[in-house]
Design a protein around this motif. Sequence first.
Motif, short mmCIF file in Angstrom:
data_model
loop_
_atom_site.label_atom_id
_atom_site.label_comp_id
_atom_site.label_asym_id
_atom_site.label_seq_id
_atom_site.Cartn_x
_atom_site.Cartn_y
_atom_site.Cartn_z
N ILE A 4 11.14 7.75 -10.66
CA ILE A 4 10.43 7.12 -9.55
C ILE A 4 9.01 7.67 -9.48
O ILE A 4 8.81 8.88 -9.51
N LEU A 5 8.04 6.77 -9.39
CA LEU A 5 6.65 7.17 -9.16
C LEU A 5 6.26 6.75 -7.76
O LEU A 5 6.31 5.57 -7.42
N HIS A 6 5.91 7.71 -6.93
CA HIS A 6 5.60 7.48 -5.53
C HIS A 6 4.10 7.62 -5.32
O HIS A 6 3.54 8.71 -5.47
N ILE A 7 3.44 6.52 -5.00
CA ILE A 7 2.00 6.51 -4.76
C ILE A 7 1.75 6.56 -3.26
O ILE A 7 2.15 5.67 -2.52
N ILE A 8 1.08 7.62 -2.80
CA ILE A 8 0.77 7.81 -1.39
C ILE A 8 -0.74 7.64 -1.19
O ILE A 8 -1.53 8.15 -1.99
N THR A 9 -1.15 6.95 -0.12
CA THR A 9 -2.59 6.72 0.06
C THR A 9 -3.12 7.07 1.45
O THR A 9 -4.33 7.14 1.63
N SER A 10 -2.27 7.27 2.43
CA SER A 10 -2.77 7.50 3.78
C SER A 10 -3.54 8.82 3.88
O SER A 10 -3.04 9.86 3.45
N PRO A 11 -4.75 8.81 4.47
CA PRO A 11 -5.48 10.05 4.68
C PRO A 11 -4.80 10.97 5.70
O PRO A 11 -5.04 12.17 5.72
N ARG A 12 -3.94 10.38 6.52
CA ARG A 12 -3.21 11.17 7.50
C ARG A 12 -2.01 11.83 6.82
O ARG A 12 -1.51 11.33 5.83
N THR A 13 -1.55 12.93 7.40
CA THR A 13 -0.42 13.64 6.79
C THR A 13 0.81 13.53 7.68
O THR A 13 1.54 12.56 7.62
N GLU A 27 13.98 8.03 -0.62
CA GLU A 27 15.31 8.62 -0.39
C GLU A 27 16.41 7.59 -0.60
O GLU A 27 17.48 7.90 -1.15
N LYS A 28 16.18 6.36 -0.17
CA LYS A 28 17.17 5.29 -0.37
C LYS A 28 17.37 5.00 -1.86
O LYS A 28 18.49 4.75 -2.31
N ILE A 29 16.29 5.03 -2.61
CA ILE A 29 16.39 4.80 -4.05
C ILE A 29 17.18 5.94 -4.70
O ILE A 29 18.05 5.71 -5.56
N SER A 36 18.07 10.85 -9.79
CA SER A 36 16.74 10.34 -10.11
C SER A 36 15.67 11.41 -9.88
O SER A 36 15.80 12.27 -9.01
N SER A 37 14.61 11.33 -10.65
CA SER A 37 13.48 12.25 -10.49
C SER A 37 12.32 11.52 -9.82
O SER A 37 12.20 10.29 -9.93
N VAL A 38 11.50 12.26 -9.11
CA VAL A 38 10.38 11.68 -8.37
C VAL A 38 9.08 12.37 -8.76
O VAL A 38 8.98 13.59 -8.72
#
Length: 202
Positions: A4-13, A27-29, A36-38
């Motif tokens: 799994i490749l997770h792309i995050i873009t929000s400037p907020r944390t 998590e559902k995946i 699975s690896s992330v």
Amino acid sequence: MKKILHIITSPRTDASVSRKLGNAVVEKIKEKYTGSSVTVRDLAKNPPPHLNESHINSFFTPAENRTAEQLYDIRYSEDAIQELMNADILVVETPMYNFTITSTLKAYFDHITRAGITFKYTGNGLLPEGLLKGKQGYIVTSSGGVYSEGDLKAYDFTEPYVRSFLSVIGIEVAGVFRAEGQAVIGPEAALEKGVGSIVVGG
């Protein structure tokens, strides 16, 4: 087992609703595909450079002819594309900013759109053919208003853009999950509704 490749873009944390919903999707995946690896690429913490002339020249210079400077300039693109090629499933999350995606996500897309690598021209004047076939993509968005239906639907340039982009490079969109209407029902209720809508395809 999936990669799994997770792309995050929000400037907020911690306060980011899109991050929370994106994590829930991942998590559902993982629940569906045990073991699975992330891999996480956080574009807010490590933003991609916006394309300049040197990047463009590097893209169109044959690999064997690239200078040391061009090899340096093309490194982000090469690493990002390899990461994408290694993945089975892509989770792209973005809050809606001014009706569309974050600028960091647009910059990332610019780096992974490479002729002959992630797509090819067909020569018939139509859309290019995507080369990243056999992969699934999930789109995660968050917004203050409700854009999936109603009066604001015509102003949603987030989900349609990401969906169109992924399809052009060959990735099948398997699901879209929204935490929308935060200004109407509140962030927590919007997130809860978004999490409740998550369904991971086969």
